[in-house]
Enzyme design. Sequence first.
Site, PDB file in Angstrom:
ATOM      1  N   HIS A  61       0.842  -1.193   0.000  1.00 36.66           N
ATOM      2  CA  HIS A  61       0.000   0.000   0.000  1.00 36.66           C
ATOM      3  C   HIS A  61       0.878   1.245   0.000  1.00 36.66           C
ATOM      4  CE1 HIS A  61       0.965   0.535   4.253  1.00 36.66           C
ATOM      5  NE2 HIS A  61       0.651  -0.731   4.454  1.00 36.66           N
TER       6      HIS A  61
HETATM    7  P1  TYD Z   1      -1.386  -2.641   7.645  1.00 37.34           P
HETATM    8  O1  TYD Z   1      -0.989  -1.201   7.818  1.00 37.34           O
HETATM    9  O2  TYD Z   1      -2.008  -3.045   6.343  1.00 37.34           O
HETATM   10  O3  TYD Z   1      -0.135  -3.567   7.945  1.00 37.34           O
HETATM   11  P2  TYD Z   1       1.216  -3.795   7.119  1.00 37.34           P
HETATM   12  O4  TYD Z   1       1.482  -2.554   6.313  1.00 37.34           O
HETATM   13  O5  TYD Z   1       2.256  -4.045   8.164  1.00 37.34           O
HETATM   14  O6  TYD Z   1       1.045  -4.985   6.239  1.00 37.34           O
HETATM   15  O7  TYD Z   1      -2.346  -3.009   8.855  1.00 37.34           O
HETATM   16  C1  TYD Z   1      -2.729  -4.354   9.116  1.00 37.34           C
HETATM   17  C2  TYD Z   1      -4.006  -4.326   9.935  1.00 37.34           C
HETATM   18  O8  TYD Z   1      -3.768  -3.696  11.202  1.00 37.34           O
HETATM   19  C3  TYD Z   1      -5.123  -3.548   9.263  1.00 37.34           C
HETATM   20  O9  TYD Z   1      -6.338  -4.243   9.517  1.00 37.34           O
HETATM   21  C4  TYD Z   1      -5.154  -2.243   9.979  1.00 37.34           C
HETATM   22  C5  TYD Z   1      -4.617  -2.575  11.362  1.00 37.34           C
HETATM   23  N1  TYD Z   1      -3.835  -1.471  11.959  1.00 37.34           N
HETATM   24  C6  TYD Z   1      -4.350  -0.764  13.025  1.00 37.34           C
HETATM   25  O10 TYD Z   1      -5.459  -1.043  13.531  1.00 37.34           O
HETATM   26  N2  TYD Z   1      -3.620   0.249  13.565  1.00 37.34           N
HETATM   27  C7  TYD Z   1      -2.400   0.597  13.068  1.00 37.34           C
HETATM   28  O11 TYD Z   1      -1.744   1.547  13.581  1.00 37.34           O
HETATM   29  C8  TYD Z   1      -1.881  -0.132  11.939  1.00 37.34           C
HETATM   30  C9  TYD Z   1      -0.543   0.199  11.361  1.00 37.34           C
HETATM   31  C10 TYD Z   1      -2.637  -1.158  11.426  1.00 37.34           C
END
Ligand code: TYD
Length: 144
Positions: A61
């Site tokens: 993303h």
């Molecule tokens: P995501 O940012 O997509 O993780 P990564 O980039 O590490 O793959 O987030 C994964 C899940 O966690 C998504 O459902 C959103 C949640 N999340 C939160 O609730 N709070 C946060 O601060 C972050 C970074 C993610």
Amino acid sequence: MENFNRKLMNTTIDDISIIEIPRVHDERGLLAVIEKTTIPFKIERVYYLYDVPSDAFRGGHAHKELYQLIIPLSGSFDVLLKDGENSKTINLNKPHKGLLVVPGIWREIDNFSSGCVCLVLASSEYDELDYIRDFNDFLSFKEF
Ligand code: TYD
């Protein structure tokens, strides 16, 4: 496309840098310290990844406004960065070297070493609306 800050999305992978975190070293070990002058944004959130399977794929993303400093507190992983035109992969493997990722950059993180801990300092609280999770949408935001 909804409102967004065009200037913040007009970034390239050349805007990404490694920030060296100052350290104090004595016979008891190393102490790394991040103060407000160390990084170019105000920290509003801290989160970390741990117990990450070695075959995990994270990221996938971009953010519209969020700045992040990604620090491999323990172990290592690869960060693939794309601005829509160019890309590069950076292996993060030193706990005193953080990757400053500006808004408008697609990132993918993989190749996690066993026991790896990835610390992320972020410029705002969690907001799903700040995410661009579809690569074609990302290219549209970048006007490709
Ligand atoms: P995501 O940012 O997509 O993780 P990564 O980039 O590490 O793959 O987030 C994964 C899940 O966690 C998504 O459902 C959103 C949640 N999340 C939160 O609730 N709070 C946060 O601060 C972050 C970074 C993610």
